[in-house]
Scaffold this motif. Sequence first.
Motif, PDB file in Angstrom:
ATOM      1  N   THR A 185       6.265  -2.487  -2.890  1.00  0.00           N
ATOM      2  CA  THR A 185       5.079  -1.954  -2.641  1.00  0.00           C
ATOM      3  C   THR A 185       4.396  -1.601  -4.133  1.00  0.00           C
ATOM      4  OG1 THR A 185       5.663  -1.274  -0.444  1.00  0.00           O
ATOM      5  CG2 THR A 185       3.745  -0.196  -1.346  1.00  0.00           C
ATOM      6  N   LEU A 186       3.243  -2.041  -4.063  1.00  0.00           N
ATOM      7  CA  LEU A 186       2.506  -1.530  -5.490  1.00  0.00           C
ATOM      8  C   LEU A 186       1.720  -0.164  -5.138  1.00  0.00           C
ATOM      9  CD1 LEU A 186       1.933  -2.367  -8.487  1.00  0.00           C
ATOM     10  CD2 LEU A 186      -0.059  -3.826  -7.574  1.00  0.00           C
ATOM     11  N   THR A 187       1.754   0.859  -6.031  1.00  0.00           N
ATOM     12  CA  THR A 187       0.910   1.964  -5.909  1.00  0.00           C
ATOM     13  C   THR A 187      -0.611   1.647  -6.189  1.00  0.00           C
ATOM     14  OG1 THR A 187       1.506   2.775  -8.157  1.00  0.00           O
ATOM     15  CG2 THR A 187       3.085   3.385  -6.544  1.00  0.00           C
ATOM     16  N   GLU A 188      -1.442   2.238  -5.974  1.00  0.00           N
ATOM     17  CA  GLU A 188      -2.913   2.277  -6.347  1.00  0.00           C
ATOM     18  C   GLU A 188      -3.180   2.525  -7.703  1.00  0.00           C
ATOM     19  OE1 GLU A 188      -5.382   1.044  -4.547  1.00  0.00           O
ATOM     20  OE2 GLU A 188      -3.693   0.400  -3.148  1.00  0.00           O
ATOM     21  N   SER A 189      -2.365   3.389  -8.237  1.00  0.00           N
ATOM     22  CA  SER A 189      -2.404   3.826  -9.937  1.00  0.00           C
ATOM     23  C   SER A 189      -2.264   2.307 -10.635  1.00  0.00           C
ATOM     24  CB  SER A 189      -1.426   4.775 -10.178  1.00  0.00           C
ATOM     25  OG  SER A 189      -1.683   5.885  -9.313  1.00  0.00           O
ATOM     26  N   TRP A 190      -1.161   1.738 -10.363  1.00  0.00           N
ATOM     27  CA  TRP A 190      -0.741   0.391 -10.995  1.00  0.00           C
ATOM     28  C   TRP A 190      -1.751  -0.709 -10.543  1.00  0.00           C
ATOM     29  CZ3 TRP A 190       0.861   0.336 -15.445  1.00  0.00           C
ATOM     30  CH2 TRP A 190       1.842   1.266 -15.870  1.00  0.00           C
ATOM     31  N   ARG A 191      -2.086  -0.816  -9.182  1.00  0.00           N
ATOM     32  CA  ARG A 191      -2.761  -1.864  -8.739  1.00  0.00           C
ATOM     33  C   ARG A 191      -4.155  -1.964  -9.505  1.00  0.00           C
ATOM     34  NH1 ARG A 191      -2.366  -4.447  -4.341  1.00  0.00           N
ATOM     35  NH2 ARG A 191      -1.343  -2.490  -3.184  1.00  0.00           N
TER      36      ARG A 191
END
Length: 272
Positions: A91-97
């Motif tokens: 799961t990718l966090t919004e920060s890194w997305r």
Amino acid sequence: MPAADTPPRFGEPDSFDAAADELQTLIDWAKGAEHRIGYFAAVYKRTTLALKQAAEANAFEDGERMSRLAGIFATRYLTAVNAFFRPDEFTLTESWRASFDQLDNPRPVIVQHIQAGINAHTAFDLGMAVNEITGSRNVDSVRVDFLAVNAVLASQTEDMLDKVEEISPRLRAILDTVPGDEALLIGPAIKWMREEAWAFVKTLEFFPGMTFNVIPADVKDSWVGVLTRSLFNGLMAAVFDEIGEQESRDVRRNIEVLDAVADDVANVETTL
């Protein structure tokens, strides 16, 4: 031989050395693939090695804890890399997305990619890593070492900035118009980000245990994503477009330049 379409799956380092080794693997892959993910990875490796040097010099109150924190901190980044390339498994966090979504876009310049990574990793991941190692309890016990970590990071910016300027002449021209040492501009920015990250740590302290931290963490994650996206839009994008007119677009060479200076850690400071 061309690099594979995706880098290897990264593990969970538990020390400075293990984190640096995993980052080097990513950097080497990025060189072969000519992938911009190598820009921040090289900068991050430099700071990891600087933190190791500081720990070996007994700059931290608890060097062993700092080594474990470095592993947890790096794991958050490497997990984000795993999630970017293997979205069905992680799961990718919004920060890194917000940061990684720009990696296939040829328009952003090197400092945009680096700053986007700093936003995600310092404004969000750092607080989450401190939260994990303390269990949201007695977080003030790590305050002194937390401040030292940020000072170490700031002390490494000048060398990295010099290398970015080598491959980005317009950036150098712009920074040369700033009176005094442009690297000194980084200090106040890092202090601001440091205190914002610490405020996040203290917020999480009110919600001990990872289950109860979901809501404040999600809010912070979303906000960092918004902040990062602003780097690539509007006035900020226009400024960076000017820099991009004279910047090297040779991704492999750019990563090689950054990686070379990443191995040459110097001038480590523990006060900011």
